[in-house]
Design a protein around this motif. Structure first.
Motif, mmCIF file in Angstrom:
data_model
loop_
_atom_site.group_PDB
_atom_site.id
_atom_site.type_symbol
_atom_site.label_atom_id
_atom_site.label_comp_id
_atom_site.label_asym_id
_atom_site.label_seq_id
_atom_site.Cartn_x
_atom_site.Cartn_y
_atom_site.Cartn_z
ATOM 1 N N CYS A 170 3.797 61.798 11.893
ATOM 2 C CA CYS A 170 2.871 62.594 11.505
ATOM 3 C C CYS A 170 3.547 63.979 10.971
ATOM 4 O O CYS A 170 4.188 64.505 11.891
ATOM 5 C CB CYS A 170 1.709 62.918 12.464
ATOM 6 S SG CYS A 170 0.740 64.194 11.785
ATOM 7 N N MET A 215 1.962 66.668 10.345
ATOM 8 C CA MET A 215 1.467 68.052 10.867
ATOM 9 C C MET A 215 1.740 68.330 12.211
ATOM 10 O O MET A 215 2.239 69.354 12.402
ATOM 11 C CB MET A 215 -0.104 67.742 10.638
ATOM 12 C CG MET A 215 -0.853 68.931 10.609
ATOM 13 S SD MET A 215 -0.429 70.115 9.370
ATOM 14 C CE MET A 215 -1.560 71.678 9.869
ATOM 15 N N CYS A 216 1.718 67.464 13.078
ATOM 16 C CA CYS A 216 1.912 67.606 14.574
ATOM 17 C C CYS A 216 3.544 67.498 14.645
ATOM 18 O O CYS A 216 4.017 68.059 15.621
ATOM 19 C CB CYS A 216 1.172 67.047 15.320
ATOM 20 S SG CYS A 216 1.381 64.956 15.172
ATOM 21 N N LYS A 274 3.458 62.863 16.480
ATOM 22 C CA LYS A 274 2.747 61.037 16.633
ATOM 23 C C LYS A 274 3.194 60.216 15.507
ATOM 24 O O LYS A 274 3.467 60.709 14.509
ATOM 25 C CB LYS A 274 1.372 61.483 16.338
ATOM 26 C CG LYS A 274 0.509 60.157 16.117
ATOM 27 C CD LYS A 274 -0.298 60.071 17.393
ATOM 28 C CE LYS A 274 -1.155 58.681 17.241
ATOM 29 N NZ LYS A 274 -1.382 58.002 18.449
ATOM 30 N N CYS A 281 -4.528 64.413 13.480
ATOM 31 C CA CYS A 281 -4.472 65.597 12.837
ATOM 32 C C CYS A 281 -5.344 65.564 11.469
ATOM 33 O O CYS A 281 -5.746 66.662 11.147
ATOM 34 C CB CYS A 281 -2.858 65.676 12.386
ATOM 35 S SG CYS A 281 -2.072 66.051 14.146
HETATM 36 ZN ZN ZN Z 1 -0.379 64.669 13.792
#
Ligand code: ZN
Length: 177
Positions: free
Chosen positions: A40, A42-43, A46, A69
């Motif tokens: 992912c 964004m984070c 994940k 997210c």
């Molecule tokens: Zn994420």
């Protein structure tokens, strides 16, 4: 405490994102998750199979996020979850599409299927590649695809998208995202 990855970046917007589409990162050949998954964006933690392509007017590029997210970014966890479920179902239908028993083979060696008023014909070109013709059983409209495929399976998988597109043009479609 700042969150992980871009959640900890003070300049990136934390809400107000919208989803422009979902990608299934799993290839058609059964490659295991370990080998194809993404992280992912964004984070940045994940590991994901389904990538929600999130965009924001105040951020220059798309962010490919997992559903958790994505839900936070658009302030709607339920919407992101629902979207991913719909997308999964669609990807599953695409995977099953080439082996549906409704596919028939003509004497000429063409393969065809009729669904939702849409007729799909796969035919062999002179160069032995497969081409796709889509026609509407109600209006008689027909369209010859420009792409060609070296295997019947590739042509069938691609015809799933052609079928959905034609069906959506008729106004019966369900948009996934
Ligand atoms: Zn994420």
């Amino acid at each position: 405490m700042p969150g992980p990855g871009k959640w900890g970046n003070p300049t990136i917007p934390k809400d107000g994102w919208i989803c422009g589409g979902i990608r299934d990162l799993a290839p058609d050949d059964g490659t295991p998750f370990e080998e194809y998954h993404a992280v992912c964006e964004m984070c940045e933690r994940k590991r994901i199979r389904y990538q929600h392509l999130m965009r924001h007017p105040e951020w220059p590029e798309n962010v490919g996020a997992g559903s958790v997210c994505a839900g936070k970014m658009e302030n709607n966890k339920a919407a992101a979850k629902h979207r991913e479920r719909e997308a999964r179902n669609r990807f599953e239908r695409r995977r099953r599409w080439p082996s549906l028993v409704a596919w028939k083979k003509s004497d000429k060696g063409n393969h065809y299927i009729s669904r939702d008023g849409i007729h799909i014909l796969l035919y062999r070109k002179k160069n032995r590649q497969w081409g796709i013709r889509v026609s509407c059983e109600y209006t008689g409209d027909e369209k010859w695809g420009k792409k060609q495929f070296s295997t019947l399976k590739q042509a069938k998988l691609s015809s799933f998208v052609a079928h959905e597109y034609a069906r959506d043009q008729l106004g019966w479609g369900i948009r996934v995202c």
